[in-house]
Motif scaffolding. Structure first.
Motif, short mmCIF file in Angstrom:
data_model
loop_
_atom_site.label_atom_id
_atom_site.label_comp_id
_atom_site.label_asym_id
_atom_site.label_seq_id
_atom_site.Cartn_x
_atom_site.Cartn_y
_atom_site.Cartn_z
N TYR A 147 -54.91 -30.27 23.64
CA TYR A 147 -55.36 -28.48 22.97
C TYR A 147 -54.82 -27.59 23.44
CZ TYR A 147 -57.46 -24.11 21.83
OH TYR A 147 -57.94 -22.36 21.51
N ALA A 179 -60.87 -19.73 29.38
CA ALA A 179 -59.48 -19.90 29.92
C ALA A 179 -59.27 -18.51 30.15
CB ALA A 179 -58.54 -21.27 28.93
N GLN A 231 -57.98 -30.92 27.19
CA GLN A 231 -57.41 -29.66 27.89
C GLN A 231 -55.55 -30.05 27.25
OE1 GLN A 231 -58.69 -27.52 27.62
NE2 GLN A 231 -56.80 -25.77 28.25
N ARG A 276 -54.42 -19.33 27.10
CA ARG A 276 -54.62 -20.64 26.66
C ARG A 276 -55.71 -20.55 25.54
NH1 ARG A 276 -52.85 -20.19 32.02
NH2 ARG A 276 -51.31 -22.12 32.44
N TYR A 319 -59.42 -25.16 35.52
CA TYR A 319 -60.47 -26.49 34.77
C TYR A 319 -61.83 -26.12 35.30
CZ TYR A 319 -56.78 -29.70 33.90
OH TYR A 319 -56.10 -30.63 33.47
N LEU A 378 -63.01 -23.81 32.99
CA LEU A 378 -63.55 -24.39 31.33
C LEU A 378 -64.22 -25.35 31.96
CD1 LEU A 378 -59.62 -25.28 31.04
CD2 LEU A 378 -61.20 -23.89 29.57
#
Length: 231
Positions: free
Chosen positions: A128, A213, A125, A23, A109, A112
């Motif tokens: 992204y 991530a 996110q 990711r 999460y 992040l």
């Protein structure tokens, strides 16, 4: 009858075991000839009566810029309601699927730094995600709308072939179902006819080793939890 000589099993196993949904990607380019080879390898997937139902679009700079601009505009549009044109998840989650889904989501999460109720963090996110996590190669996968579930199974094997082949060639990937939820935007930006269903996107490139991530390693259930050994 001679037995077929085994391929190097450790190398095949390593490609399978090391694959992860990445990711965050580096901007390092990928040779277009290698992308073509990966698609050729993916197309060796089995398919019922050799129908080969998969369709892939490799996005160039112009089409990708057009797509990402449309997607980000839709994300900011309060009147746009993301909705898949095919059902990926069940309407009601049962166990163990609900717990697995929640765990991997909050594990990501957590890495992040996005906490429960942090809607802006979640939106960042998502944005992204819609930009293919910065990967240098972006693909969109579709299938003809009039095909049935067997062809979707074939398509899944095509996608898995692509992911494993990329891993074997030193590349990382992320299959992205999010694009199905934005299918009107995808269809318009990439001129996809109504006769095709937008299934997913695929990001390909080199993982950013410093991205939080990419430390996510989802748990896998032991074999005996999903296998029945019959006499």
């Amino acid at each position: 009858m001679n037995k077929r000589t085994a391929l190097a099993p450790d190398m095949v196993e390593q490609a399978i075991r090391s694959r992860r949904a990445v990711r965050a990607f580096l901007s390092d380019p990928v040779d277009p000839a290698l992308v073509r080879l990966l698609l050729e390898l993916a197309a060796q997937a089995p398919s019922g009566t050799n129908m080969q139902p998969w369709k892939a679009r490799v996005l160039g700079p112009k089409s990708r810029a057009r797509l990402e601009a449309g997607l980000l505009a839709a994300l900011d549009d309060p009147d746009f309601k993301p909705a898949e044109e095919y059902r990926y998840y069940p309407q009601t989650f049962t166990e163990p699927y609900q717990s697995r889904r929640r765990k991997v989501g909050w594990d990501l999460y957590g890495l992040l730094g996005v906490t429960r109720g942090d809607h802006e963090g979640m939106k960042r996110q998502t944005a992204y995600n819609l930009r293919f996590f910065g990967a240098p190669v972006a693909l969109m996968v579709t299938i003809d709308r009039d095909l049935e579930i067997g062809s979707w199974l074939d398509l899944g094997m095509f996608i898995q072939n692509l992911l494993i082949a990329a891993q074997a060639h030193g590349l990382d990937t992320c299959p992205q179902a999010i694009f199905a939820r934005f299918h009107p935007v995808v269809r318009d930006a990439l001129a996809i006819p109504a006769s095709e269903v937008v299934v997913c996107g695929i990001a390909i490139g080199h993982a950013d080793p410093d991205a939080a991530a990419n430390r996510l390693v989802p748990e896998r259930a032991p074999v005996d939890t999903f296998t029945t050994w019959l006499d």
